[in-house]
Design an enzyme around this catalytic site. Sequence first.
Site, PDB file in Angstrom:
ATOM      1  N   ARG A  22       3.903 -98.808  76.608  1.00 60.62           N
ATOM      2  CA  ARG A  22       3.400 -97.674  77.384  1.00 60.62           C
ATOM      3  C   ARG A  22       3.826 -96.367  76.713  1.00 60.62           C
ATOM      4  O   ARG A  22       4.903 -96.293  76.130  1.00 60.62           O
ATOM      5  CB  ARG A  22       3.977 -97.761  78.796  1.00 60.62           C
ATOM      6  CG  ARG A  22       3.487 -96.729  79.764  1.00 60.62           C
ATOM      7  CD  ARG A  22       3.955 -97.033  81.188  1.00 60.62           C
ATOM      8  NE  ARG A  22       3.270 -98.226  81.675  1.00 60.62           N
ATOM      9  CZ  ARG A  22       3.857 -99.206  82.351  1.00 60.62           C
ATOM     10  NH1 ARG A  22       5.139 -99.160  82.613  1.00 60.62           N
ATOM     11  NH2 ARG A  22       3.156-100.239  82.777  1.00 60.62           N
ATOM     12  N   ASP A 102      11.341-102.075  76.534  1.00 59.29           N
ATOM     13  CA  ASP A 102      11.255-102.407  77.951  1.00 59.29           C
ATOM     14  C   ASP A 102      11.458-103.918  78.103  1.00 59.29           C
ATOM     15  O   ASP A 102      10.731-104.703  77.505  1.00 59.29           O
ATOM     16  CB  ASP A 102       9.873-101.983  78.477  1.00 59.29           C
ATOM     17  CG  ASP A 102       9.709-102.270  79.948  1.00 59.29           C
ATOM     18  OD1 ASP A 102       9.639-103.458  80.314  1.00 59.29           O
ATOM     19  OD2 ASP A 102       9.638-101.308  80.728  1.00 59.29           O
ATOM     20  N   ASP A 104      11.119-105.727  80.890  1.00 63.28           N
ATOM     21  CA  ASP A 104      10.351-106.280  82.003  1.00 63.28           C
ATOM     22  C   ASP A 104      10.921-106.011  83.390  1.00 63.28           C
ATOM     23  O   ASP A 104      10.188-105.562  84.267  1.00 63.28           O
ATOM     24  CB  ASP A 104      10.141-107.800  81.852  1.00 63.28           C
ATOM     25  CG  ASP A 104       9.758-108.207  80.443  1.00 63.28           C
ATOM     26  OD1 ASP A 104       8.790-107.654  79.903  1.00 63.28           O
ATOM     27  OD2 ASP A 104      10.456-109.063  79.868  1.00 63.28           O
ATOM     28  N   ASP A 106      12.424-104.463  86.631  1.00 55.33           N
ATOM     29  CA  ASP A 106      12.427-103.112  87.176  1.00 55.33           C
ATOM     30  C   ASP A 106      13.042-103.154  88.564  1.00 55.33           C
ATOM     31  O   ASP A 106      13.017-104.182  89.238  1.00 55.33           O
ATOM     32  CB  ASP A 106      10.992-102.572  87.297  1.00 55.33           C
ATOM     33  CG  ASP A 106      10.256-102.574  85.967  1.00 55.33           C
ATOM     34  OD1 ASP A 106      10.712-101.863  85.049  1.00 55.33           O
ATOM     35  OD2 ASP A 106       9.245-103.279  85.848  1.00 55.33           O
ATOM     36  N   ASP A 119       9.296-107.946  88.841  1.00 49.40           N
ATOM     37  CA  ASP A 119       8.934-108.567  87.568  1.00 49.40           C
ATOM     38  C   ASP A 119       9.959-109.571  87.038  1.00 49.40           C
ATOM     39  O   ASP A 119      10.097-109.748  85.831  1.00 49.40           O
ATOM     40  CB  ASP A 119       8.638-107.498  86.500  1.00 49.40           C
ATOM     41  CG  ASP A 119       7.518-106.563  86.950  1.00 49.40           C
ATOM     42  OD1 ASP A 119       6.598-107.033  87.649  1.00 49.40           O
ATOM     43  OD2 ASP A 119       7.560-105.376  86.600  1.00 49.40           O
ATOM     44  N   GLU A 122       8.087-112.158  85.020  1.00 54.38           N
ATOM     45  CA  GLU A 122       7.693-111.622  83.710  1.00 54.38           C
ATOM     46  C   GLU A 122       8.881-111.647  82.743  1.00 54.38           C
ATOM     47  O   GLU A 122       8.726-111.985  81.571  1.00 54.38           O
ATOM     48  CB  GLU A 122       7.165-110.191  83.891  1.00 54.38           C
ATOM     49  CG  GLU A 122       6.596-109.584  82.643  1.00 54.38           C
ATOM     50  CD  GLU A 122       6.097-108.159  82.840  1.00 54.38           C
ATOM     51  OE1 GLU A 122       5.709-107.549  81.836  1.00 54.38           O
ATOM     52  OE2 GLU A 122       6.110-107.640  83.978  1.00 54.38           O
TER      53      GLU A 122
END
Length: 178
Positions: A22, A102, A104, A106, A119, A122
């Site tokens: 992102r 990142d 994953d 959060d 997540d 993930e």
Amino acid sequence: MSPTPGSNIRIESYKHDHSLHRIWDKSTLIHTSDAVVIGGNDRVKVTEADGREWRTREPAICTFGRGQWFNTIAMIRDDGIYYYCNLGSPFSMKGQLLSYIDYDLDVKVFPDMTYSILDEEEFLLHSRQMNYPPFVVERVQTALQEVLAWVSARRGPFQSGFVQRWYERYLLVRDDEE
């Protein structure tokens, strides 16, 4: 030369395999020190790895602690401050670019300081697919506990007045450049 308060930086997050995750197109640097980098943005363009673009809906204060395995985005909404905590590698700053990996997981923190861990599936999937080294898995799990402890203790960006103080500073430095 290091960016100074009032200058714009770009924030990029990647995945462990170095693929782009992102991009936050533009954030205004509010403060930088040996301990922390704090930025602010409002209605900034965000580009996802698949090319999809969108704009944030509200002003936000972003806090990156040096050496920390998480960063926080405090979103200032009419009904209070919401936090999105990204668990990821310590950031690196090169010129006007701040980047991190990142990982994953959060944590979404609500104005009343309750939270949700997001997540987890993930994280497990990517840790297998991208073969996260054991020390990375351990650091991310430790960082998760650190975020939850900070929320509970109202420490760092979660302390009363922190976001408001930096938002006022953001408005001053942002207005200086316009």
